[in-house]
Design a protein around this motif. Structure first.
Motif, PDB file in Angstrom:
ATOM      1  N   PHE A 145      38.101  -4.872  11.213  1.00  0.00           N
ATOM      2  CA  PHE A 145      37.999  -3.505  11.717  1.00  0.00           C
ATOM      3  C   PHE A 145      38.389  -2.463  10.681  1.00  0.00           C
ATOM      4  N   TRP A 146      39.518  -2.645  10.016  1.00  0.00           N
ATOM      5  CA  TRP A 146      40.022  -1.594   9.134  1.00  0.00           C
ATOM      6  C   TRP A 146      39.116  -1.314   7.942  1.00  0.00           C
ATOM      7  N   PRO A 147      38.583  -2.319   7.252  1.00  0.00           N
ATOM      8  CA  PRO A 147      37.603  -2.015   6.198  1.00  0.00           C
ATOM      9  C   PRO A 147      36.368  -1.301   6.747  1.00  0.00           C
ATOM     10  N   LEU A 148      35.961  -1.677   7.962  1.00  0.00           N
ATOM     11  CA  LEU A 148      34.803  -1.046   8.588  1.00  0.00           C
ATOM     12  C   LEU A 148      35.086   0.429   8.875  1.00  0.00           C
ATOM     13  N   ALA A 149      36.285   0.724   9.398  1.00  0.00           N
ATOM     14  CA  ALA A 149      36.647   2.103   9.717  1.00  0.00           C
ATOM     15  C   ALA A 149      36.779   2.952   8.451  1.00  0.00           C
ATOM     16  N   GLU A 150      37.252   2.362   7.364  1.00  0.00           N
ATOM     17  CA  GLU A 150      37.372   3.100   6.106  1.00  0.00           C
ATOM     18  C   GLU A 150      36.000   3.428   5.527  1.00  0.00           C
ATOM     19  N   LYS A 151      35.072   2.512   5.681  1.00  0.00           N
ATOM     20  CA  LYS A 151      33.736   2.711   5.132  1.00  0.00           C
ATOM     21  C   LYS A 151      32.908   3.637   6.008  1.00  0.00           C
ATOM     22  N   HIS A 152      33.166   3.608   7.306  1.00  0.00           N
ATOM     23  CA  HIS A 152      32.380   4.402   8.261  1.00  0.00           C
ATOM     24  C   HIS A 152      33.336   5.250   9.108  1.00  0.00           C
ATOM     25  N   PRO A 153      33.660   6.459   8.685  1.00  0.00           N
ATOM     26  CA  PRO A 153      34.599   7.320   9.426  1.00  0.00           C
ATOM     27  C   PRO A 153      34.169   7.592  10.868  1.00  0.00           C
ATOM     28  N   GLU A 154      32.874   7.503  11.144  1.00  0.00           N
ATOM     29  CA  GLU A 154      32.416   7.763  12.503  1.00  0.00           C
ATOM     30  C   GLU A 154      32.944   6.721  13.492  1.00  0.00           C
ATOM     31  N   VAL A 155      33.325   5.540  12.976  1.00  0.00           N
ATOM     32  CA  VAL A 155      33.915   4.514  13.844  1.00  0.00           C
ATOM     33  C   VAL A 155      35.262   4.991  14.371  1.00  0.00           C
ATOM     34  N   HIS A 156      36.080   5.512  13.468  1.00  0.00           N
ATOM     35  CA  HIS A 156      37.392   6.022  13.864  1.00  0.00           C
ATOM     36  C   HIS A 156      37.244   7.168  14.864  1.00  0.00           C
ATOM     37  N   LEU A 157      36.318   8.069  14.607  1.00  0.00           N
ATOM     38  CA  LEU A 157      36.103   9.206  15.494  1.00  0.00           C
ATOM     39  C   LEU A 157      35.657   8.747  16.873  1.00  0.00           C
TER      40      LEU A 157
ATOM     41  N   LEU B 257      36.218   5.888  18.363  1.00  0.00           N
ATOM     42  CA  LEU B 257      37.310   5.239  19.079  1.00  0.00           C
ATOM     43  C   LEU B 257      38.361   6.249  19.533  1.00  0.00           C
ATOM     44  N   THR B 258      38.581   7.289  18.741  1.00  0.00           N
ATOM     45  CA  THR B 258      39.496   8.352  19.162  1.00  0.00           C
ATOM     46  C   THR B 258      38.996   9.007  20.441  1.00  0.00           C
ATOM     47  N   ARG B 259      37.711   9.276  20.492  1.00  0.00           N
ATOM     48  CA  ARG B 259      37.131   9.862  21.702  1.00  0.00           C
ATOM     49  C   ARG B 259      37.217   8.892  22.882  1.00  0.00           C
ATOM     50  N   LEU B 260      37.057   7.605  22.597  1.00  0.00           N
ATOM     51  CA  LEU B 260      37.174   6.605  23.652  1.00  0.00           C
ATOM     52  C   LEU B 260      38.593   6.581  24.220  1.00  0.00           C
ATOM     53  N   VAL B 261      39.602   6.662  23.342  1.00  0.00           N
ATOM     54  CA  VAL B 261      40.992   6.697  23.789  1.00  0.00           C
ATOM     55  C   VAL B 261      41.250   7.951  24.638  1.00  0.00           C
ATOM     56  N   CYS B 262      40.712   9.089  24.218  1.00  0.00           N
ATOM     57  CA  CYS B 262      40.867  10.326  24.988  1.00  0.00           C
ATOM     58  C   CYS B 262      40.232  10.193  26.367  1.00  0.00           C
ATOM     59  N   HIS B 263      39.081   9.545  26.413  1.00  0.00           N
ATOM     60  CA  HIS B 263      38.409   9.323  27.694  1.00  0.00           C
ATOM     61  C   HIS B 263      39.274   8.471  28.613  1.00  0.00           C
ATOM     62  N   ARG B 264      39.885   7.425  28.060  1.00  0.00           N
ATOM     63  CA  ARG B 264      40.746   6.566  28.863  1.00  0.00           C
ATOM     64  C   ARG B 264      41.977   7.333  29.349  1.00  0.00           C
ATOM     65  N   LEU B 265      42.503   8.220  28.526  1.00  0.00           N
ATOM     66  CA  LEU B 265      43.648   9.024  28.938  1.00  0.00           C
ATOM     67  C   LEU B 265      43.277   9.900  30.135  1.00  0.00           C
ATOM     68  N   ARG B 266      42.115  10.519  30.083  1.00  0.00           N
ATOM     69  CA  ARG B 266      41.677  11.346  31.216  1.00  0.00           C
ATOM     70  C   ARG B 266      41.537  10.506  32.487  1.00  0.00           C
ATOM     71  N   LEU B 267      40.996   9.289  32.348  1.00  0.00           N
ATOM     72  CA  LEU B 267      40.867   8.409  33.502  1.00  0.00           C
ATOM     73  C   LEU B 267      42.241   8.043  34.057  1.00  0.00           C
ATOM     74  N   ALA B 268      43.204   7.796  33.153  1.00  0.00           N
ATOM     75  CA  ALA B 268      44.550   7.438  33.590  1.00  0.00           C
ATOM     76  C   ALA B 268      45.209   8.586  34.344  1.00  0.00           C
ATOM     77  N   LEU B 269      45.032   9.811  33.849  1.00  0.00           N
ATOM     78  CA  LEU B 269      45.612  10.975  34.528  1.00  0.00           C
ATOM     79  C   LEU B 269      44.969  11.183  35.900  1.00  0.00           C
ATOM     80  N   ALA B 270      43.656  10.972  35.965  1.00  0.00           N
ATOM     81  CA  ALA B 270      42.980  11.088  37.257  1.00  0.00           C
ATOM     82  C   ALA B 270      43.472  10.013  38.224  1.00  0.00           C
ATOM     83  N   TRP B 271      43.747   8.825  37.678  1.00  0.00           N
ATOM     84  CA  TRP B 271      44.239   7.717  38.493  1.00  0.00           C
ATOM     85  C   TRP B 271      45.622   8.046  39.058  1.00  0.00           C
TER      86      TRP B 271
END
Length: 230
Positions: free
Chosen positions: A117-129, A131-145
């Motif tokens: 994963f880490w070499p992939l994320a370093e080579k492709h910054p869009e991967v990190h972005l 996943l960050t959005r995915l984590v934010c989405h999960r946070l919103r779901l958790a707050l709604a829960w």
């Protein structure tokens, strides 16, 4: 409105549409770097407190995520079916996992090791972005829960959970069907199975849905969505 089933992960290298907020090309990159693992019913994918050594994508079947209290009471977090990526939080922060995952039935999982994963994320910054959005989405779901669990009456909470499951967390391949037991619904909402059963039977008499073993067929989603407002 037709209920769309979860997209299926396919062979590495193929474009994957709509993988829980992951862009197609990011999902493709993750699959290309992943290994495949098959699990049988009840088999552990990872345990609570285990090392953050990988993230995962469901290829076929489903896994159940849960936490267990010191007294042994299990709280079901969700049912992750084909199309879901998960386990990214521990991979990103390097801390032990805060829930466990077990196979619901026979299934296949794409396993992306941290070393890949880490070499992939370093080579492709869009991967990190992505996943960050995915984590934010999960946070919103958790707050709604939290809102559902603490502030809303049970009928509204249950209606919200069922409609959320229809949108993907527990939808089966059949339109309008949630594949989740009443025990799991009760564990997710922090109430007894008897309370869930009473409410479902009331809605069944009203023609909103049908309760079968391990599944709920929804006939009137619009009516359930009205109930979500309490």
């Amino acid at each position: 409105m037709a209920i769309q089933s979860q997209p299926q992960l396919v062979a590495a290298g193929a474009a994957i549409p709509g993988l829980l907020n992951l862009p197609d090309h990011v999902a493709e990159l993750l699959l290309q770097a992943s290994q495949r693992r098959k699990l049988s019913r009840g088999e552990s994918l990872f345990a609570y407190g285990s090392a953050p050594d990988a993230m995962f994508g469901m290829v076929t079947g489903a896994v159940r995520t849960s936490i267990t209290s010191a007294s042994g009471r299990e709280f079901v977090l969700g049912l992750l079916q084909a199309g879901h990526w998960f386990g990214e939080v521990s991979l990103l922060d390097g801390l032990p996992r805060v829930y466990a995952a077990h196979a619901v039935g026979d299934c296949e999982v794409a396993v992306l090791p941290a070393a890949a994963f880490w070499p992939l994320a370093e080579k492709h910054p869009e991967v990190h972005l992505a996943l960050t959005r995915l984590v934010c989405h999960r946070l919103r779901l958790a707050l709604a829960w939290i809102d559902d669990t603490v502030l809303m009456p049970l009928p509204a909470r249950l209606a919200r959970r069922i409609t959320a499951l229809l949108q993907g967390d527990g939808a089966s391949g059949e339109q309008g069907v949630v594949s989740l037991s009443q025990e799991d619904l009760a564990a997710q909402l922090g109430v007894s199975r008897q309370s869930i059963n009473r409410q479902l039977k009331l809605w069944e008499k009203q023609g909103l849905l049908r309760v079968d073993y391990g599944r709920i067929a929804v006939f009137d989603r619009a009516a359930l969505e009205l109930l979500t407002h309490g």
